[in-house]
Design an enzyme around this catalytic site. Structure first.
Site, PDB file in Angstrom:
ATOM      1  N   PHE A  31       0.994  -1.202   0.102  1.00 47.93           N
ATOM      2  CA  PHE A  31      -0.017  -0.058  -0.127  1.00 47.93           C
ATOM      3  C   PHE A  31       0.976   1.262   0.265  1.00 47.93           C
ATOM      4  O   PHE A  31       1.709   1.620   1.110  1.00 47.93           O
ATOM      5  CB  PHE A  31      -1.051   0.171   1.336  1.00 47.93           C
ATOM      6  CG  PHE A  31      -1.792   1.237   1.622  1.00 47.93           C
ATOM      7  CD1 PHE A  31      -2.787   1.205   0.470  1.00 47.93           C
ATOM      8  CD2 PHE A  31      -1.338   2.281   2.123  1.00 47.93           C
ATOM      9  CE1 PHE A  31      -3.570   2.556   0.457  1.00 47.93           C
ATOM     10  CE2 PHE A  31      -2.214   3.664   2.369  1.00 47.93           C
ATOM     11  CZ  PHE A  31      -3.299   3.511   1.526  1.00 47.93           C
ATOM     12  N   GLY A  32       0.662   2.016  -1.103  1.00 42.11           N
ATOM     13  CA  GLY A  32       1.405   3.313  -1.104  1.00 42.11           C
ATOM     14  C   GLY A  32       0.533   4.573  -0.911  1.00 42.11           C
ATOM     15  O   GLY A  32      -0.630   4.389  -1.467  1.00 42.11           O
ATOM     16  N   TYR A  33       0.978   5.543  -0.289  1.00 38.79           N
ATOM     17  CA  TYR A  33       0.382   6.634   0.188  1.00 38.79           C
ATOM     18  C   TYR A  33       0.933   7.833   0.086  1.00 38.79           C
ATOM     19  O   TYR A  33       0.381   9.098   0.207  1.00 38.79           O
ATOM     20  CB  TYR A  33      -0.042   6.531   1.776  1.00 38.79           C
ATOM     21  CG  TYR A  33       0.758   6.456   2.701  1.00 38.79           C
ATOM     22  CD1 TYR A  33       1.267   5.251   2.960  1.00 38.79           C
ATOM     23  CD2 TYR A  33       1.215   7.579   3.185  1.00 38.79           C
ATOM     24  CE1 TYR A  33       2.560   5.037   3.722  1.00 38.79           C
ATOM     25  CE2 TYR A  33       2.498   7.504   4.030  1.00 38.79           C
ATOM     26  CZ  TYR A  33       2.868   6.206   4.491  1.00 38.79           C
ATOM     27  OH  TYR A  33       4.051   6.382   5.347  1.00 38.79           O
ATOM     28  N   GLY A  34       2.327   7.703  -0.364  1.00 33.37           N
ATOM     29  CA  GLY A  34       3.057   9.266  -0.623  1.00 33.37           C
ATOM     30  C   GLY A  34       3.519   8.914  -1.800  1.00 33.37           C
ATOM     31  O   GLY A  34       2.842   8.896  -2.964  1.00 33.37           O
ATOM     32  N   SER A  35       5.036   9.182  -2.026  1.00 35.67           N
ATOM     33  CA  SER A  35       5.714   9.399  -3.261  1.00 35.67           C
ATOM     34  C   SER A  35       5.615   7.960  -3.914  1.00 35.67           C
ATOM     35  O   SER A  35       5.589   7.766  -5.388  1.00 35.67           O
ATOM     36  CB  SER A  35       7.213   9.692  -3.114  1.00 35.67           C
ATOM     37  OG  SER A  35       7.829   8.400  -2.293  1.00 35.67           O
ATOM     38  N   GLU A  69      12.926   3.369   1.131  1.00 34.49           N
ATOM     39  CA  GLU A  69      12.308   3.750   2.075  1.00 34.49           C
ATOM     40  C   GLU A  69      13.349   3.787   3.545  1.00 34.49           C
ATOM     41  O   GLU A  69      12.596   3.938   4.638  1.00 34.49           O
ATOM     42  CB  GLU A  69      11.006   3.251   2.541  1.00 34.49           C
ATOM     43  CG  GLU A  69      10.058   3.228   1.052  1.00 34.49           C
ATOM     44  CD  GLU A  69       9.576   4.577   1.005  1.00 34.49           C
ATOM     45  OE1 GLU A  69       9.303   5.245   1.736  1.00 34.49           O
ATOM     46  OE2 GLU A  69       9.484   4.771  -0.453  1.00 34.49           O
TER      47      GLU A  69
HETATM   48  C1  SIN Z   1       4.603   5.877   0.656  1.00 30.66           C
HETATM   49  O1  SIN Z   1       4.601   6.463  -0.551  1.00 30.66           O
HETATM   50  O2  SIN Z   1       3.727   4.992   0.681  1.00 30.66           O
HETATM   51  C2  SIN Z   1       5.672   5.816   1.636  1.00 30.66           C
HETATM   52  C3  SIN Z   1       6.012   7.199   2.026  1.00 30.66           C
HETATM   53  C4  SIN Z   1       6.934   7.930   0.700  1.00 30.66           C
HETATM   54  O3  SIN Z   1       7.843   7.121   0.282  1.00 30.66           O
HETATM   55  O4  SIN Z   1       6.619   8.992   0.178  1.00 30.66           O
END
Ligand code: SIN
Length: 204
Positions: free
Chosen positions: A39-43, A114
Site C-alpha cells: 500500500f503506497g500513500y506518498g511518493s 524507504e
Molecule cells: C509511501 O509513499 O507509501 C511511503 C512514503 C513515501 O515514500 O513518500
C-alpha cells in the site's frame, strides 16, 4: 506493542536509527517466490520506479496521512531535512492510496528507497470494489531519528518551500502527491491545505 489500528501492527518501541534498511530486511518473512500487496500513500503513488504485477486504488482504515516525517536522503539533507508523509493512527480516518502487487525480491529495492526511518509493517487494505487483502506498507513512527512531528499546515508549507535533496525539491513531492490524489478522486484536507499555502508562498 506500540500501536495497533485496524490491521497495521507496530512492534518497534525502541528508539531507532534513521536508517531502517537493516531492520526491514531482518523482518522480511517473504520467500523469494512470494508476491505481496504494497500500500503506497506518498511518493510511492506517483514515483513508481519499481516493477509490479498489478496496481489498484486502495485504502486503509484507522490511519491519516501527515507531513510529519523528516527526509534526510530524498527531499532534504541531514542538516536541512525536508518534510514527507507518514501514517498517524486516527481511528475515524480512511487513508486512500494505491496498492501494488510486487514480487518479494523487489522489497530489497523498496527497503533501500524507504530506509530513512520507515518500517515495513503489515496492513489490511480495501480495494475500490470493496474486496480486501493483507499486505505491507511503509510508515515512520515518532521513535525514528528523522521524525519531525506536528506543525501547522502553514509552518509545514514554509518548511517544504525551503527544502531540497538528492531526489529534488520538497515542493515537487507535495505538489506531485496533491496532483495524484486529485487524479484518484481522493480528498485529503491536510495535503490540500499545505498545497494552497505553497501556491500562496510561490505567488508572494
Ligand atoms: C509511501 O509513499 O507509501 C511511503 C512514503 C513515501 O515514500 O513518500
Amino acid at each position: 506493542m506500540a500501536g495497533q489500528a485496524d490491521g497495521v501492527v507496530l512492534k518497534i518501541t525502541v528508539a531507532m536509527s534513521h536508517d531502517t534498511f537493516a531492520e526491514n530486511q531482518r523482518r522480511c518473512s517473504l520467500a523469494d517466490d512470494d508476491q505481496a500487496w504494497l500500500f503506497g500513500y506518498g511518493s510511492l503513488i506517483y514515483l513508481v520506479d519499481f516493477p509490479y504485477l498489478d496496481s489498484r486504488p486502495a485504502s486503509i482504515r484507522g490511519w491519516s496521512r501527515r507531513f510529519w516525517q523528516g527526509s534526510h536522503d530524498h527531499r532534504g539533507t541531514p542538516a536541512h531535512p525536508g518534510r514527507v508523509v507518514t501514517l498517524i493512527e486516527d481511528a475515524e480516518a480512511v487513508c486512500g492510496g494505491v496498492a501494488f502487487l510486487v514480487e518479494a525480491p523487489v522489497f530489497r529495492q523498496l527497503d533501500q528507497r524507504e530506509k530513512n526511518g520507515y518500517l515495513r509493517v503489515e496492513t489490511e487494505m480495501t480495494f475500490a470494489d470493496g474486496s480486501q487483502a493483507s499486505g505491507l506498507t511503509y510508515l515512520a513512527t515518532p521513535e525514528n531519528e528523522a521524525w519531525l512531528g506536528p506543525a501547522s499546515e502553514l509552518e509545514i508549507a514554509r518548511h517544504i518551500c525551503g527544502a531540497r535533496g538528492p531526489s529534488g525539491e520538497n515542493t515537487d513531492y507535495l505538489l506531485d502527491l496533491a496532483h495524484s490524489l486529485r487524479a484518484l478522486e481522493l480528498d485529503d484536507p491536510h495535503v490540500f491545505a499545505i498545497e494552497a499555502h505553497i501556491r500562496d508562498l510561490q505567488r508572494a
